[in-house]
Motif scaffolding. Structure first.
Motif, mmCIF file in Angstrom:
data_model
loop_
_atom_site.group_PDB
_atom_site.id
_atom_site.type_symbol
_atom_site.label_atom_id
_atom_site.label_comp_id
_atom_site.label_asym_id
_atom_site.label_seq_id
_atom_site.Cartn_x
_atom_site.Cartn_y
_atom_site.Cartn_z
ATOM 1 N N HIS A 146 3.252 57.302 17.296
ATOM 2 C CA HIS A 146 4.277 57.264 18.325
ATOM 3 C C HIS A 146 5.362 58.307 18.078
ATOM 4 O O HIS A 146 5.873 58.936 18.998
ATOM 5 C CB HIS A 146 4.882 55.851 18.349
ATOM 6 N N GLN A 147 5.722 58.503 16.813
ATOM 7 C CA GLN A 147 6.795 59.462 16.479
ATOM 8 C C GLN A 147 6.302 60.909 16.507
ATOM 9 O O GLN A 147 7.057 61.828 16.227
ATOM 10 C CB GLN A 147 7.345 59.197 15.075
ATOM 11 N N GLY A 148 5.019 61.102 16.811
ATOM 12 C CA GLY A 148 4.498 62.479 16.847
ATOM 13 C C GLY A 148 3.992 62.942 15.496
ATOM 14 O O GLY A 148 3.780 64.137 15.291
ATOM 15 N N ARG A 149 3.801 62.001 14.555
ATOM 16 C CA ARG A 149 3.314 62.403 13.232
ATOM 17 C C ARG A 149 1.790 62.373 13.200
ATOM 18 O O ARG A 149 1.164 61.472 13.759
ATOM 19 C CB ARG A 149 3.866 61.471 12.150
ATOM 20 N N LEU A 150 1.231 63.361 12.506
ATOM 21 C CA LEU A 150 -0.221 63.483 12.442
ATOM 22 C C LEU A 150 -0.810 62.399 11.545
ATOM 23 O O LEU A 150 -0.406 62.252 10.389
ATOM 24 C CB LEU A 150 -0.585 64.870 11.889
ATOM 25 N N LEU A 151 -1.772 61.635 12.096
ATOM 26 C CA LEU A 151 -2.421 60.583 11.308
ATOM 27 C C LEU A 151 -3.754 61.068 10.760
ATOM 28 O O LEU A 151 -4.127 60.787 9.632
ATOM 29 C CB LEU A 151 -2.671 59.350 12.188
ATOM 30 N N ASP A 152 -4.487 61.780 11.591
ATOM 31 C CA ASP A 152 -5.820 62.221 11.175
ATOM 32 C C ASP A 152 -6.187 63.467 11.973
ATOM 33 O O ASP A 152 -5.727 63.646 13.107
ATOM 34 C CB ASP A 152 -6.831 61.099 11.462
ATOM 35 N N MET A 153 -7.022 64.314 11.377
ATOM 36 C CA MET A 153 -7.443 65.533 12.066
ATOM 37 C C MET A 153 -8.751 66.007 11.453
ATOM 38 O O MET A 153 -8.910 65.942 10.223
ATOM 39 C CB MET A 153 -6.369 66.603 11.894
ATOM 40 N N ASN A 154 -9.683 66.451 12.269
ATOM 41 C CA ASN A 154 -10.978 66.887 11.730
ATOM 42 C C ASN A 154 -10.888 68.337 11.230
ATOM 43 O O ASN A 154 -9.897 69.024 11.481
ATOM 44 C CB ASN A 154 -12.074 66.697 12.789
ATOM 45 N N ARG B 19 -6.153 52.467 21.797
ATOM 46 C CA ARG B 19 -5.600 51.108 21.708
ATOM 47 C C ARG B 19 -6.281 50.296 20.620
ATOM 48 O O ARG B 19 -7.459 50.515 20.335
ATOM 49 C CB ARG B 19 -5.790 50.393 23.054
ATOM 50 N N ASP B 20 -5.565 49.323 20.051
ATOM 51 C CA ASP B 20 -6.199 48.409 19.091
ATOM 52 C C ASP B 20 -6.824 47.247 19.861
ATOM 53 O O ASP B 20 -6.780 47.217 21.095
ATOM 54 C CB ASP B 20 -5.212 47.949 18.009
ATOM 55 N N ALA B 21 -7.396 46.280 19.116
ATOM 56 C CA ALA B 21 -8.133 45.196 19.763
ATOM 57 C C ALA B 21 -7.251 44.424 20.734
ATOM 58 O O ALA B 21 -7.713 43.918 21.754
ATOM 59 C CB ALA B 21 -8.705 44.267 18.710
ATOM 60 N N ARG C 100 -2.761 47.176 22.345
ATOM 61 C CA ARG C 100 -1.535 47.918 22.029
ATOM 62 C C ARG C 100 -1.900 49.373 21.713
ATOM 63 O O ARG C 100 -2.920 49.612 21.052
ATOM 64 C CB ARG C 100 -0.857 47.279 20.815
ATOM 65 N N ILE C 101 -1.069 50.317 22.199
ATOM 66 C CA ILE C 101 -1.391 51.731 21.943
ATOM 67 C C ILE C 101 -1.011 52.068 20.504
ATOM 68 O O ILE C 101 0.138 51.947 20.099
ATOM 69 C CB ILE C 101 -0.664 52.653 22.927
#
Ligand SMILES: Nc1ncnc2c1ncn2[C@@H]1O[C@H](COP(=O)(O)OP(=O)(O)OP(=O)(O)O)[C@@H](O)[C@H]1O
Ligand SMILES: [Mg+2]
Length: 481
Positions: free
Chosen positions: A157-165, A234-236, A239-240
């Motif tokens: 949400h804050q624009g931080r990178l979580l994962d990238m290939n 979204r999760d189960a 929620r985004i």
């Protein structure tokens, strides 16, 4: 739980051992006990029924007897021996194709001395299978994403990178994920595109998806153009969790496009310039032929007439010859006029476009025998000299095409102005043009018409009419003043 434990469990008003035993027999568990020599002293539980074939009767059964794999047997016996030494142990074991999670602990007599082992095992076959399937599917997905040539990234949400290939890491010039995980991904976006980028990010977290073209500056300063498609992940519970972006490098495509646009522009200016030069040349040559040649011929004619008059009385034969020659000069004057007029009809410069179009239509009808109807709405000063020349040449080529290709019996020309923009239509009732003919490499006449229109900011199309025949339509924007 052992029988002793069950007995302890069922206090006054509680379940009696038989009731407890029945319940245990319905659960997917195994409960057993063994003595100090690891001989099985009791066994219960619904788990027994899950084993196929069912284990042999208890008589003389030892711990591990029901297990096929010797390595597993050794592990189970080791766990029981540990329990006999006083330490409870947990282990997983496979028995006849089913998987159990087991726990063994020391069994003590009334004096507290260890007298055997109590064990309980829960059937986790289905859970294990589901876990394995999930793991396999996750691995498969991961492999696809890792080898994907486009950048796949997750941003919080804050624009931080979580994962990238890896493809994405290469795009932003990062050595590995650890180097950039948690960084604000907007920082690699070129400053002038950040606002649009952040806007898309916010939209994704509001539940929308979107596409954006933007420029980035990699960690080592390399500029690239990218196009990204971002969707909410979204999760189960719906929620985004993150923004999932798939991003492609379009630097090369953009460069090629720009080059193509530039070279098209250059070609168009060249074509326009050539047409202007040709038009000027034609005007000049037409004037030259008309003026110089025309005047010379007129002077010649006057001379011949004078000579004929002088010869009339004295040498009638010569006079007749001179008269004949004067007639030939007349023909010559007509030819010269026609050549000059074909090059650049003086009527266009002298009387303007409407008169010139009328003249073209009449001339066309006379030469081809095809009826030509002209509808001219007042065009006043919406038509500049350049536009007049372009429209005239378009009508000329359109009519030439009708006589050469259409097999028509009737042509209609319409010229009008509405809201400052000029429209021209040439419709015939012939065989109709084919799609291939309008775009083919041979279609230089049509290309020329289109280019003339485009040079003045207009558009021209040549299409078959629904009711047969062909229509050339041109539209020109209002002339800026
Ligand atoms: N009014 C029309 N009716 C039917 N076919 C047409 C018409 N106008 C053009 N065409 C088709 O479109 C083709 C392309 O026309 P275009 O004017 O570009 O070339 P062209 O007339 O063959 O040669 P030029 O370069 O001398 O004009 C023609 O060859 C013809 O097949
Ligand atoms: Mg043509």
């Amino acid at each position: 739980m052992t029988d002793a434990a069950i007995a302890a469990f069922s206090g006054p008003g509680g379940l009696d051992p038989t009731q407890l035993g029945r319940l245990v027999d319905q659960l997917p568990v195994l409960i057993w006990s063994s003595d100090l020599d690891l001989r099985v002293t009791s066994r219960r539980g619904g788990g027994l029924a899950l084993l196929d074939p069912p284990p042999a009767p208890d008589e003389g059964l030892r711990v591990g007897d029901a297990i096929e794999d010797p390595a597993e047997v050794a592990r189970v016996i080791e766990a029981h021996e540990t329990a006999l030494r006083g330490t409870a142990t947990t282990y997983a074991v496979s028995v006849r194709g089913r998987t159990f999670s087991a726990r063994v602990e020391p069994l003590r007599d009334a004096a507290g001395a260890i007298c055997g082992v109590a064990g309980v095992a829960l059937d986790i076959t289905d859970r294990r299978r589901a876990e394995n399937a999930l793991q396999a599917s996750e691995n498969r997905l991961r492999a696809i994403i890792e080898s994907e040539p486009e950048c796949v990234k997750l941003v919080d949400h804050q624009g931080r990178l979580l994962d990238m290939n890896p493809a994405g890491l290469e795009m932003i010039q990062a050595a590995n994920l650890e180097q950039v995980r948690g960084m604000l991904i907007g920082e690699v976006v070129a400053p002038e595109h950040r606002e649009a980028f952040n806007h898309l990010h916010q939209r994704v977290f509001a539940g929308e998806s979107g596409t954006l073209e933007f420029e980035i500056v990699g960690l080592h300063g390399k500029h690239r153009w990218l196009t990204t498609h971002a969707v909410p992940l979204r999760d189960a519970s719906g929620r985004i969790q993150a923004s999932l972006g798939i991003t492609r490098d379009i630097t090369e495509a953009r460069r090629a496009e720009e080059q193509l646009r530039a070279s098209r522009g250059a070609l168009r200016s060249l074509a326009t310039r050539q047409q202007d030069v040709r038009e000027d040349e034609r005007t000049r040559i037409a004037r030259e032929i008309h003026d110089s040649l025309g005047q010379a011929l007129t002077a010649l004619k006057l001379q011949l007439v004078a000579a004929q008059e002088m010869a009339d009385a004295k040498a009638p034969e010569i006079a007749a010859r001179l008269c004949e020659t004067a007639g030939m000069v007349d023909d010559l004057v007509k030819i010269v006029r026609r050549i000059a007029s074909d090059l650049r009809p003086p009527i266009l410069d002298q009387l303007g476009l409407p008169a010139a179009v009328e003249w073209l239509a009449q001339d066309f009808s006379r030469r081809s025998g095809i009826a030509c109807d002209v509808t001219l709405l007042p065009v006043n000063d919406a038509i500049t000299d350049d536009l007049a020349t372009a429209l005239f040449r378009i009508v000329q080529e359109g009519l030439t095409n009708v006589s050469r290709h259409a097999g028509a019996s009737q042509v209609e020309i319409g010229l009008g102005v509405s809201g400052g923009s000029v429209t021209l239509e040439i419709s015939d009732d012939g065989r109709g043009i084919t799609e291939a003919a309008t775009t083919g490499p041979q279609s230089l006449g049509i290309l020329g018409m289109r280019e003339r229109a485009a040079a003045l900011g207009g558009v021209l199309e040549v299409v078959p009419r629904p009711d047969g025949g062909t229509r050339v339509s041109a539209w020109f924007p209002p002339v800026p003043r």
